[in-house]
Design an enzyme around this catalytic site. Structure first.
Site, PDB file in Angstrom:
ATOM      1  N   ASN A   1      -5.666   6.892 -13.070  1.00  0.00           N
ATOM      2  CA  ASN A   1      -5.171   5.783 -13.895  1.00  0.00           C
ATOM      3  C   ASN A   1      -6.108   5.682 -15.093  1.00  0.00           C
ATOM      4  O   ASN A   1      -7.195   5.133 -15.009  1.00  0.00           O
ATOM      5  CB  ASN A   1      -5.178   4.496 -13.063  1.00  0.00           C
ATOM      6  CG  ASN A   1      -4.636   3.309 -13.847  1.00  0.00           C
ATOM      7  OD1 ASN A   1      -4.380   3.408 -15.044  1.00  0.00           O
ATOM      8  ND2 ASN A   1      -4.479   2.187 -13.156  1.00  0.00           N
TER       9      ASN A   1
ATOM     10  N   ARG B   1      -0.778   7.750 -13.602  1.00  0.00           N
ATOM     11  CA  ARG B   1      -0.063   6.523 -13.965  1.00  0.00           C
ATOM     12  C   ARG B   1       0.222   6.565 -15.466  1.00  0.00           C
ATOM     13  O   ARG B   1      -0.681   6.810 -16.266  1.00  0.00           O
ATOM     14  CB  ARG B   1      -0.925   5.311 -13.652  1.00  0.00           C
ATOM     15  CG  ARG B   1      -0.246   4.041 -14.077  1.00  0.00           C
ATOM     16  CD  ARG B   1      -1.163   2.854 -13.973  1.00  0.00           C
ATOM     17  NE  ARG B   1      -0.452   1.668 -14.408  1.00  0.00           N
ATOM     18  CZ  ARG B   1      -1.024   0.655 -15.021  1.00  0.00           C
ATOM     19  NH1 ARG B   1      -2.318   0.677 -15.282  1.00  0.00           N
ATOM     20  NH2 ARG B   1      -0.320  -0.382 -15.379  1.00  0.00           N
TER      21      ARG B   1
ATOM     22  N   HIS C   1       4.655  -2.939 -14.433  1.00  0.00           N
ATOM     23  CA  HIS C   1       4.169  -3.130 -13.053  1.00  0.00           C
ATOM     24  C   HIS C   1       5.191  -2.597 -12.033  1.00  0.00           C
ATOM     25  O   HIS C   1       5.196  -3.010 -10.867  1.00  0.00           O
ATOM     26  CB  HIS C   1       3.943  -4.623 -12.712  1.00  0.00           C
ATOM     27  CG  HIS C   1       2.792  -5.270 -13.398  1.00  0.00           C
ATOM     28  ND1 HIS C   1       2.837  -6.594 -13.792  1.00  0.00           N
ATOM     29  CD2 HIS C   1       1.584  -4.802 -13.753  1.00  0.00           C
ATOM     30  CE1 HIS C   1       1.691  -6.903 -14.374  1.00  0.00           C
ATOM     31  NE2 HIS C   1       0.914  -5.835 -14.365  1.00  0.00           N
TER      32      HIS C   1
ATOM     33  N   ARG D   1      -2.637 -13.452 -22.005  1.00  0.00           N
ATOM     34  CA  ARG D   1      -1.360 -13.301 -22.730  1.00  0.00           C
ATOM     35  C   ARG D   1      -0.505 -14.551 -22.582  1.00  0.00           C
ATOM     36  O   ARG D   1      -0.440 -15.141 -21.506  1.00  0.00           O
ATOM     37  CB  ARG D   1      -0.582 -12.097 -22.191  1.00  0.00           C
ATOM     38  CG  ARG D   1      -1.151 -10.777 -22.660  1.00  0.00           C
ATOM     39  CD  ARG D   1      -0.486  -9.612 -21.952  1.00  0.00           C
ATOM     40  NE  ARG D   1      -1.422  -8.937 -21.065  1.00  0.00           N
ATOM     41  CZ  ARG D   1      -1.085  -8.030 -20.159  1.00  0.00           C
ATOM     42  NH1 ARG D   1       0.165  -7.685 -19.985  1.00  0.00           N
ATOM     43  NH2 ARG D   1      -2.005  -7.478 -19.407  1.00  0.00           N
TER      44      ARG D   1
ATOM     45  N   GLU E   1      -2.879 -12.335  -4.074  1.00  0.00           N
ATOM     46  CA  GLU E   1      -3.476 -11.931  -2.799  1.00  0.00           C
ATOM     47  C   GLU E   1      -4.605 -12.852  -2.356  1.00  0.00           C
ATOM     48  O   GLU E   1      -4.896 -12.956  -1.169  1.00  0.00           O
ATOM     49  CB  GLU E   1      -4.029 -10.494  -2.917  1.00  0.00           C
ATOM     50  CG  GLU E   1      -2.925  -9.455  -3.042  1.00  0.00           C
ATOM     51  CD  GLU E   1      -3.446  -8.070  -3.388  1.00  0.00           C
ATOM     52  OE1 GLU E   1      -4.600  -7.762  -3.067  1.00  0.00           O
ATOM     53  OE2 GLU E   1      -2.679  -7.290  -3.971  1.00  0.00           O
TER      54      GLU E   1
ATOM     55  N   GLU F   1      -0.594   0.550  -5.762  1.00  0.00           N
ATOM     56  CA  GLU F   1       0.082   1.419  -6.722  1.00  0.00           C
ATOM     57  C   GLU F   1      -0.367   2.864  -6.561  1.00  0.00           C
ATOM     58  O   GLU F   1       0.425   3.795  -6.727  1.00  0.00           O
ATOM     59  CB  GLU F   1      -0.201   0.931  -8.151  1.00  0.00           C
ATOM     60  CG  GLU F   1       0.461  -0.408  -8.434  1.00  0.00           C
ATOM     61  CD  GLU F   1      -0.167  -1.159  -9.599  1.00  0.00           C
ATOM     62  OE1 GLU F   1       0.367  -1.061 -10.697  1.00  0.00           O
ATOM     63  OE2 GLU F   1      -1.178  -1.846  -9.388  1.00  0.00           O
TER      64      GLU F   1
END
Ligand code: AMP
Length: 402
Positions: free
Chosen positions: A7, A91, A180, A241, A334, A385
């Site tokens: 990634n 990724r 995502h 954001r 989580e 992921e």
């Protein structure tokens, strides 16, 4: 088959190595501050000791070289020879309209990825640097691209079109893409497995709440709506954001504050969200601490976050014509039981009976957060992921070998 998952970000490379015989994670690590002073690599063989090496890392190729060295290290490594790595899964943030699934990276794919730079100027270039470096250093094995956007390729046109002049879709491909996707795909599949039903018969809302936040409506295993759009700026309130705002604010701010388009873009991406609202931090932990002390800006940041989450849950239940499961994942989802509680309380009308006792106890582990009698199941599923990327990589390589 051992698979390396990469990634690659602008100044960092995260990596994991899996043995896909039984999907065990062998090692993971992080190359940080590439091209910046203080660069280092942290390598963790699973079950072994974490090692950190501070060394100059001017570019991604040096970063990849270092992680390969770490994997081969006599003491802390997990392979004896590089040939043990049979494939690399990469990724890639933006697949544009071309990629509705993971692919073997060919020269044509690289051309398409470069074409997508315009759509994801911050993310796709470092993804490409990572791929190029790996191809150079591991030229004889397949490299697989796994796209953040691909899971949302099933959005119907009425969900992905913006009500702008149609020519902008044709000319610039301005439409909603969603991000995502690998996380939404993983946690929705796991949720179906935990519930013990086929994903084909379920209506699931996945809530990926990390520094970036996005939700997806997953009906019969397909993403039919998601909160992020043309870029990862749309939708939920995030760490820095803004998520949804009235687009007229952009031009209004430019006029009032004499800002360029780049400056407004920067404000919306880097200075807004939880950070902008609270003035404290982009990290939910810091904001929860301040809220507990009575800080009113921390309170408003959390309440805006929770309010918008509820709004989207209601909307997604409506477009799916019902709801079977709500799934929390990523850093906040989580770990933050208060956010999970605040989001779920008040949703009894949807058929959610939230189990506060379980919710207060669990963190970063799979769990059912609803009462056994709850019609809608609420689940905590830590995202993975990297495993999803490794699975896709193996699947494509197996097909190539046939
Ligand atoms: P991610 O992007 O998935 O790594 O999530 C990062 C975000 O998760 C951080 O910015 C925190 O806001 C949030 N987070 C991580 N741990 C906790 C925690 N224990 N409580 C609240 N938020 C947390």
């Amino acid at each position: 088959m051992k698979v390396l998952v990469i990634n690659s970000g602008s100044s960092s490379i995260k990596y994991q190595v899996f043995d896909m015989k039984d999907e065990t994670l062998l090692a993971k690590g992080l190359v940080e501050r590439i091209g910046i002073e203080g660069s280092k690599i942290t390598h963790t063989p699973i079950g072994g000791e974490k090692i950190t090496k501070e060394v100059s890392i001017p570019d991604h190729k040096v970063g990849i070289k270092l992680l390969i060295e770490a994997l081969l290290d006599d003491e802390h490594g997990v392979i004896k020879d590089l040939s043990e790595i049979k494939a690399v899964g990469h990724r890639v943030v933006h697949g544009g309209e071309k990629f509705s699934g993971s692919v073997l990276i060919t020269d044509e794919v690289m051309v398409a990825l470069r074409e997508n730079i315009e759509l994801a100027p911050l993310h796709n270039p470092p993804n490409i640097w990572g791929i190029e470096a790996c191809q150079e250093l591991m030229p004889n094995i397949p490299h697989i691209g796994v796209f953040d956007t691909a899971f949302h390729a099933t959005l119907p046109d009425y969900a992905y079109m913006y009500a702008l002049p149609y020519e902008y879709y044709e000319k610039y491909k301005i439409r909603r893409y969603g991000f995502h996707g690998t996380s939404h795909r993983y946690v929705s599949q796991r949720a179906a497995e935990i519930i013990g039903k086929s994903i084909e018969e379920l209506k699931i809302i996945t809530l990926h709440m990390g520094n970036g936040v996005s939700f997806a409506a997953v009906k019969n295993g397909k993403s039919i709506e998601t909160t992020m759009g043309f870029t990862p700026l749309e939708g939920m309130v995030m760490g820095t954001r803004s998520g949804d705002i009235d687009p007229a604010i952009v031009t209004y701010l430019m006029d009032k504050e004499n800002l360029t388009s780049k400056e407004v873009y920067n404000i919306l991406n880097k200075k807004s969200g939880l950070l902008g609202l609270s003035g404290i931090s982009n990290d939910m932990r810091d904001i929860q601490k301040e809220k507990a002390k009575g800080n009113s800006r921390a309170r408003i940041a959390i309440e805006v976050f929770v309010h918008r989450a509820k709004k989207y849950i209601g909307a997604y239940a409506a477009i799916m014509g019902g709801l079977d499961a709500l799934v929390f994942t990523a850093g906040i989802g989580e770990n933050d039981e208060l956010i999970r509680r605040d989001v779920c309380h008040g949703l009894e009308f949807l058929g959610i009976e939230f189990n506060d006792d379980v919710n207060n106890r669990v963190r970063a582990e799979e769990a059912i957060l609803s009462k056994p009698s709850s019609r809608v199941k609420v689940l905590l599923v830590p995202t993975n992921e990297e495993l999803m990327i490794a699975r896709d990589t193996k699947e494509i390589v197996d097909r190539l070998d046939k």
